[in-house]
Write an enzyme that holds these catalytic residues in place. Structure first.
Site, PDB file in Angstrom:
ATOM      1  N   GLY A   1       0.820  -1.212   0.000  1.00 36.38           N
ATOM      2  CA  GLY A   1       0.000   0.000   0.000  1.00 36.38           C
ATOM      3  C   GLY A   1       0.849   1.255   0.000  1.00 36.38           C
ATOM      4  O   GLY A   1       0.960   1.951   1.004  1.00 36.38           O
TER       5      GLY A   1
ATOM      6  N   ASP B   1       1.573  -1.751  -4.794  1.00 33.70           N
ATOM      7  CA  ASP B   1       0.284  -1.052  -4.829  1.00 33.70           C
ATOM      8  C   ASP B   1      -0.299  -1.205  -6.229  1.00 33.70           C
ATOM      9  O   ASP B   1       0.428  -1.075  -7.213  1.00 33.70           O
ATOM     10  CB  ASP B   1       0.468   0.443  -4.513  1.00 33.70           C
TER      11      ASP B   1
ATOM     12  N   HIS C   1      -8.253  -1.009   3.858  1.00 35.89           N
ATOM     13  CA  HIS C   1      -8.683  -1.177   5.242  1.00 35.89           C
ATOM     14  C   HIS C   1     -10.009  -1.907   5.389  1.00 35.89           C
ATOM     15  O   HIS C   1     -10.603  -1.902   6.464  1.00 35.89           O
ATOM     16  CB  HIS C   1      -8.750   0.192   5.940  1.00 35.89           C
TER      17      HIS C   1
HETATM   18 MG    MG Z   1      -2.196   4.000   6.643  1.00 32.76          MG
END
Ligand code: MG
Length: 209
Positions: free
Chosen positions: A45, A70, A143
Site C-alpha cells: 500500500g 500497490d 482497510h
Molecule cells: Mg495508513
C-alpha cells in the site's frame, strides 16, 4: 553502525500526499535501517509514496532495497465520490484512480529510483508466486477486513525469523478508526509467530520469532 536519524531529502516530505504521522515515519525509517542489511523490505500500500520515502531513504543508506506494492487504483475511500478522493490522482481517460505517476515523481525527486522498486499489482496476485524472504513487511493497504486479512495471509509468512512486521492504522477504540488493521494485529499476536515489540502512535511493530 550507529542508528541513523531520519534526514529529510531536499524534497520535503510534508509536501507529499498521504496519511502518515511524522513520528510514525521516523519509526519506519529506524526499523528499515535495521532491517535492510538482512534482506529486502516490502511495503503493502504505497499510495503516493510518503511512507515509501522513509523506508527508501533508510534502505538506500544501507545499500538495501524496498519493494513498493500497490495497484495504484486507490482504496475504497479514494474512489470518485468517496471521502478521500483526490482529483489530482484521477485518470479521466480511463475513468480510474491512478496514483502511480505521482508516486514515481516522489521517488525520483527523493533520488530513490534503484532503491525503491514499484510492484504494480494487487496483493494476492503479487503474492501468488512470491518466494523471497523479507527482512521487513509494512502493511498499510486497503482497510476493508477482507483486504487486510489478504495482506496478512499473503505476506506474513515471508517475514524472515528476526524480521519485522509493521502494521499501520491500529485503533483499539472503534470510535477512533476502522478495526481491520487492529484485527490483523491481533491475528499476528495470537499466531505465536510474532511478538509485539513496540507501538508508535497508530503503528504496531512486531518481530518474527
Ligand atoms: Mg495508513
Amino acid at each position: 553502525m550507529s542508528a541513523a536519524s531520519y534526514q529529510p531529502f531536499e524534497y520535503p516530505i510534508e509536501n507529499v500526499k498521504g496519511f502518515l504521522d511524522p513520528a510514525e515515519g521516523e519509526a519506519l525509517h529506524k526499523l528499515a535501517f535495521e532491517a535492510a542489511p538482512r534482506g529486502p523490505i516490502l511495503e503493502v500500500g504505497s499510495y503516493c509514496g510518503k511512507s515509501t520515502h522513509y523506508l527508501g531513504l533508510a534502505a538506500k543508506q544501507q545499500g538495501g532495497q524496498v519493494y513498493a506494492l500497490d495497484h495504484h487504483r486507490g482504496s475504497e475511500e479514494h474512489q470518485l465520490g468517496e471521502g478521500y478522493h483526490d482529483a489530482d490522482l484521477y485518470d479521466a481517460e480511463v475513468e480510474a484512480m491512478d496514483s502511480l505517476p505521482y508516486f514515481r515523481r516522489v521517488i525520483r525527486r527523493a533520488q530513490l529510483e534503484g532503491t525503491v522498486i514499484p510492484l504494480v499489482a494487487d496483493s494476492a496476485t503479487m503474492g501468488r508466486y512470491w518466494a523471497t524472504p523479507l527482512s521487513m513487511v509494512f502493511i498499510d493497504g486497503g482497510h476493508s477486513l477482507e483486504q487486510a486479512l489478504t495482506d496478512w495471509r499473503t505476506w506474513s509468512p515471508h517475514v524472515m525469523p528476526g524480521g519485522t512486521l509493521a502494521i499501520h492504522d491500529i485503533f483499539e477504540n472503534p470510535e477512533e478508526g476502522g478495526q481491520a488493521p487492529f484485527t490483523i494485529y491481533k491475528h499476528a499476536v495470537a499466531s505465536g509467530l510474532f511478538e509485539d515489540v513496540d507501538r508508535v502512535k497508530t503503528l504496531a511493530v512486531l518481530r518474527r520469532i
